[in-house]
Write an enzyme that holds these catalytic residues in place. Sequence first.
Site, mmCIF file in Angstrom:
data_model
loop_
_atom_site.group_PDB
_atom_site.id
_atom_site.type_symbol
_atom_site.label_atom_id
_atom_site.label_comp_id
_atom_site.label_asym_id
_atom_site.label_seq_id
_atom_site.Cartn_x
_atom_site.Cartn_y
_atom_site.Cartn_z
ATOM 1 N N ASP A 36 0.824 -1.209 0.000
ATOM 2 C CA ASP A 36 0.000 0.000 0.000
ATOM 3 C C ASP A 36 0.865 1.268 0.000
ATOM 4 O O ASP A 36 1.945 1.288 0.594
ATOM 5 C CB ASP A 36 -0.891 -0.020 1.259
ATOM 6 C CG ASP A 36 -2.059 0.951 1.147
ATOM 7 O OD1 ASP A 36 -2.257 1.518 0.051
ATOM 8 O OD2 ASP A 36 -2.758 1.149 2.150
ATOM 9 N N HIS A 53 2.504 3.191 -9.199
ATOM 10 C CA HIS A 53 2.362 1.733 -9.252
ATOM 11 C C HIS A 53 3.574 1.108 -9.952
ATOM 12 O O HIS A 53 4.073 0.068 -9.541
ATOM 13 C CB HIS A 53 1.081 1.336 -9.993
ATOM 14 C CG HIS A 53 -0.174 1.656 -9.230
ATOM 15 N ND1 HIS A 53 -0.340 1.318 -7.910
ATOM 16 C CD2 HIS A 53 -1.324 2.275 -9.602
ATOM 17 C CE1 HIS A 53 -1.544 1.714 -7.507
ATOM 18 N NE2 HIS A 53 -2.148 2.308 -8.517
ATOM 19 N N LEU A 147 10.068 -21.684 -3.561
ATOM 20 C CA LEU A 147 9.144 -20.682 -3.005
ATOM 21 C C LEU A 147 7.798 -20.711 -3.726
ATOM 22 O O LEU A 147 7.747 -20.761 -4.947
ATOM 23 C CB LEU A 147 9.767 -19.274 -3.169
ATOM 24 C CG LEU A 147 8.850 -18.088 -2.855
ATOM 25 C CD1 LEU A 147 8.575 -17.989 -1.352
ATOM 26 C CD2 LEU A 147 9.479 -16.781 -3.361
#
Length: 258
Positions: A36, A53, A147
């Site tokens: 955020d 972004h 992962l």
Amino acid sequence: MKLKAWKTAMSLAWKKTPRTTGEFDTLPEHVAIIMDGNGRWAKKHKMSVSKGHRQGTENLREIIRHTDDLGIGVLSLYAFSTENWNRSEEEVSALMQLILDFFASEIDELDEKNVRILILGDKGRLPEKQRETLIEAEDRTAGNTGLRLNIAVNYGSRAELVKATREIAVRVRNGDLKPEEIDEKTISDHLYTAGQPDVDLLIRTSGEQRLSNFLLYQNAYAEFVFPETLWPDFSVHEYDLALDAYGHRERRFGGRTR
Ligand code: FPP
């Protein structure tokens, strides 16, 4: 102390803490991140929100690499929520483009590193190009054993729970499952994250302290860390601090240890 002064003091303390050595007492198995603050970062730098972004994807590579290097099992990233469709057309299309760019530039390395990608969310509502790219990334890495990288795209936790409930109801209707056989695992098994451990550590950057419909069921016993830093400025160093903070939490899961 007034709230604002306290927040500033906490923020300074956070920044001043020396870098950890990378050795942690306890590491989480599953880290979830709400990235955020891109919009506020853009405003601060007098740029468009789309640029914010884009900047927010720059540090992602390092955060993913670091997670992998530390041997953490699962990393979940909130890239686009079901509510994000309500943003302007320009912002939505910038985010959609970023998804394409991210996979174009990262997929080879992720695959090479044995990372397994899973998209959390309903891919059905996405534009065709994005949907194909995401499915391709999942298919290409499906056999990888390193992962597990969960990327939430068009994801909402309530919608996920509705989907799970419907699937379970169908099994009951078909006679495959009795209502009294439904337990917590049945629900987990019908979430996008089926087979994965619950979230241990949730990080939300930018100082906001809420879940915003992200992995509500999976976060039931997660530890929360809320750095003030805006996502594009969130570094590996600050990630280490969050991991270190996690290592100092006493997790009781509703029980009592003293
Ligand atoms: C929240 O910041 C962030 C988002 C809605 C998008 C997060 C997406 C990325 C970092 C890039 C895409 C990621 C991948 C994996 C391809 P905000 O815009 O709500 O910030 P604000 O609260 O300051 O306005």
